[in-house]
Design a protein around this motif. Structure first.
Motif, short mmCIF file in Angstrom:
data_model
loop_
_atom_site.label_atom_id
_atom_site.label_comp_id
_atom_site.label_asym_id
_atom_site.label_seq_id
_atom_site.Cartn_x
_atom_site.Cartn_y
_atom_site.Cartn_z
N THR A 60 0.90 -1.42 0.10
CA THR A 60 -0.09 0.07 -0.05
C THR A 60 0.44 1.33 0.62
OG1 THR A 60 0.21 0.43 2.41
CG2 THR A 60 -1.88 -1.16 1.67
N VAL A 61 0.39 2.35 -0.63
CA VAL A 61 0.84 3.68 0.09
C VAL A 61 1.60 3.85 1.07
CG1 VAL A 61 0.82 6.72 -0.23
CG2 VAL A 61 -0.31 4.76 -1.77
N PRO A 62 0.59 4.00 2.21
CA PRO A 62 1.76 4.30 3.53
C PRO A 62 2.85 3.12 3.55
CG PRO A 62 -0.52 3.72 3.92
CD PRO A 62 -0.68 3.88 2.62
N MET A 63 2.51 1.71 3.56
CA MET A 63 4.01 0.83 3.24
C MET A 63 5.09 1.70 2.69
SD MET A 63 2.15 -2.53 3.12
CE MET A 63 1.22 -3.79 3.81
N MET A 64 4.51 2.00 1.59
CA MET A 64 5.72 2.39 0.92
C MET A 64 6.23 4.03 0.90
SD MET A 64 6.64 0.50 -1.72
CE MET A 64 7.20 1.15 -2.09
N LEU A 65 5.39 4.81 1.92
CA LEU A 65 5.97 6.09 2.45
C LEU A 65 6.80 5.37 3.34
CD1 LEU A 65 2.43 8.22 2.22
CD2 LEU A 65 4.65 8.36 1.31
N GLN A 66 6.63 4.56 4.07
CA GLN A 66 7.26 4.50 5.46
C GLN A 66 8.73 4.09 5.42
OE1 GLN A 66 6.36 1.45 7.93
NE2 GLN A 66 6.62 2.66 9.65
N ALA A 67 8.65 3.21 4.05
CA ALA A 67 9.68 2.94 3.53
C ALA A 67 11.30 3.37 2.99
CB ALA A 67 9.88 1.64 2.69
N THR A 68 10.34 4.50 2.06
CA THR A 68 11.05 5.63 1.65
C THR A 68 11.91 6.49 2.13
OG1 THR A 68 9.20 5.09 -0.96
CG2 THR A 68 10.20 7.46 -0.33
N ALA A 69 11.49 6.88 3.76
CA ALA A 69 11.26 7.73 4.68
C ALA A 69 12.36 7.46 5.42
CB ALA A 69 10.34 7.93 5.27
N SER A 70 12.51 6.28 5.38
CA SER A 70 13.73 5.35 5.69
C SER A 70 14.55 5.35 4.89
CB SER A 70 13.09 3.78 6.20
OG SER A 70 14.33 3.16 6.90
N VAL A 71 14.50 5.34 3.87
CA VAL A 71 15.52 5.15 3.40
C VAL A 71 16.32 6.46 3.03
CG1 VAL A 71 16.08 5.05 0.74
CG2 VAL A 71 15.45 3.09 1.54
N VAL A 72 15.52 7.53 2.54
CA VAL A 72 15.18 9.37 2.73
C VAL A 72 16.49 9.31 4.09
CG1 VAL A 72 15.19 11.22 2.72
CG2 VAL A 72 14.30 9.69 1.11
N ARG A 73 16.74 8.63 4.81
CA ARG A 73 16.97 8.88 6.29
C ARG A 73 18.33 8.46 6.20
NH1 ARG A 73 12.00 8.43 8.70
NH2 ARG A 73 12.16 6.16 8.78
N ALA A 74 18.87 7.79 5.26
CA ALA A 74 20.50 7.59 4.92
C ALA A 74 21.00 8.94 4.69
CB ALA A 74 20.73 6.08 4.85
N LYS A 75 20.44 9.53 4.19
CA LYS A 75 20.71 10.87 3.20
C LYS A 75 22.11 10.59 2.53
CE LYS A 75 20.33 13.87 6.94
NZ LYS A 75 19.69 13.18 8.13
N PRO A 76 21.15 8.78 1.16
CA PRO A 76 22.32 8.60 0.45
C PRO A 76 22.61 9.19 -0.69
CG PRO A 76 20.61 8.62 0.37
CD PRO A 76 20.53 8.88 1.59
N ASP A 77 23.79 9.65 -1.19
CA ASP A 77 24.60 10.06 -2.36
C ASP A 77 23.24 10.25 -3.68
OD1 ASP A 77 25.52 12.09 -1.17
OD2 ASP A 77 27.72 10.71 -1.71
N ALA A 78 23.05 7.81 -3.38
CA ALA A 78 22.45 8.02 -4.24
C ALA A 78 20.60 8.60 -4.79
CB ALA A 78 22.68 6.88 -4.53
N LEU A 79 20.47 8.60 -6.65
CA LEU A 79 19.53 9.13 -6.07
C LEU A 79 18.24 8.15 -5.87
CD1 LEU A 79 17.81 11.47 -8.29
CD2 LEU A 79 17.16 9.51 -9.32
N VAL A 80 17.93 8.90 -4.90
CA VAL A 80 15.57 7.75 -4.46
C VAL A 80 14.89 7.96 -5.42
CG1 VAL A 80 14.92 7.78 -2.58
CG2 VAL A 80 17.19 8.05 -1.40
N VAL A 81 14.18 6.16 -5.70
CA VAL A 81 13.18 6.15 -6.56
C VAL A 81 12.13 5.95 -5.57
CG1 VAL A 81 12.37 6.12 -8.81
CG2 VAL A 81 14.51 7.01 -8.77
N ALA A 82 11.35 5.69 -5.30
CA ALA A 82 9.97 5.13 -4.66
C ALA A 82 8.93 4.64 -5.74
CB ALA A 82 8.71 6.11 -3.75
N ASP A 83 9.07 3.55 -5.98
CA ASP A 83 7.69 2.98 -6.49
C ASP A 83 6.71 2.87 -5.93
OD1 ASP A 83 7.56 1.25 -8.83
OD2 ASP A 83 8.16 -0.65 -7.08
N ILE A 84 5.55 3.28 -7.28
CA ILE A 84 4.20 4.35 -6.46
C ILE A 84 3.15 2.60 -6.84
CG2 ILE A 84 2.01 5.18 -7.19
CD1 ILE A 84 4.16 6.89 -6.14
#
Length: 259
Positions: A60-84
């Protein structure tokens, strides 16, 4: 290297392959970034790799939002792309725009990924015109597994190859900065890459794509059961982790831990 942008990914076309892996949490995202990965895909593959589902459809969208926010909090140099996730792209353009904006505003994604070809190009054009970068996805569309009746390779016939080219060109025209090609016959994937000016990042499509993506649990040897034949295993962490748990359990029972 600095923070990777969609412009950087687009400009890699014809220079060198784009390197992409999935991640669903800050630990793996941080390690991928340290290794110099170009693009981290917060895939709805999380459903089958982490959440115990048989397909990606229940994600679901809430599941993906939570996972994406977790990835972003790592502050990666890589481009972060979230699946819709499943079926969102088939809803009203306003709803799709609102949902995709949430991934950038609430979760901090740099871009979103959307499955589909010519049929979804008008909606992708709306998103890109609104400032939301889009990574396309053609070939096998896992969110349509029930409609397809299973997974298979695409582009094996001339008609399918021509459709894939039309899909890719429609996504490029709509403003997609790159696209994933999944389970496309190698000859067709090469033709798609040659027919478009943005990178085609392949998974199960052969060597002639403009980049490659792997699910990180396949790459690290963490996936239980079936692993796709195209997914090279670069480590066997499943055995390493199991042995660590076993040793820990033994030491606790024998009062060797804590020492």
């Amino acid at each position: 290297m600095g923070k990777v942008s969609t412009r950087h990914i687009r400009q890699l076309k014809g220079k060198r392959p784009v390197v992409c892996v999935t991640a669903y949490d800050s630990i793996i995202a941080g390690l991928a970034s340290e290794a110099g990965i170009d693009l981290i895909l917060v895939g709805d593959s999380m459903g089958t790799t982490h959440l115990g589902f048989d397909t990606t459809v229940p994600v679901t969208v809430p599941m993906m939002l939570q996972a994406t926010a977790s990835v972003v909090r790592a502050k990666p140099d890589a481009l972060v792309v979230a699946d819709i996730p499943f079926a969102i792209i088939r809803r009203s353009p306003d709803f799709v725009l609102e949902t995709c904006a949430r991934f950038m505003q609430e979760a901090g994604a740099d871009a979103v990924k959307i499955e589909g070809g010519e049929d979804v190009a008008p909606t992708i054009a709306l998103l890109t015109a609104s400032g939301i970068p889009v990574l396309g996805h053609i070939g096998l569309l896992p969110q349509q597994v029930y409609q397809l009746g299973g997974y298979r390779k695409f582009g094996k016939t001339e008609a399918e190859k021509e459709q894939l080219i039309r899909d890719a060109q429609a996504l490029e025209k709509a403003g997609a900065f790159a696209m994933v090609g999944e389970m496309i016959a190698p000859e067709a994937a090469a033709a798609v890459s040659a027919a478009t000016g943005v990178p085609l990042i392949g998974i199960g499509c052969g060597v002639d794509c403009d980049g490659q993506v792997l699910v990180y649990t396949d790459l690290l040897g963490l996936t239980p059961g079936y692993v796709p034949a195209f997914a090279k295993q670069y480590a066997n962490l499943r055995e390493t982790v199991r042995n660590a748990f076993s040793t820990y359990a033994e030491e606790v029972r024998e009062r060797k831990f804590p020492s």
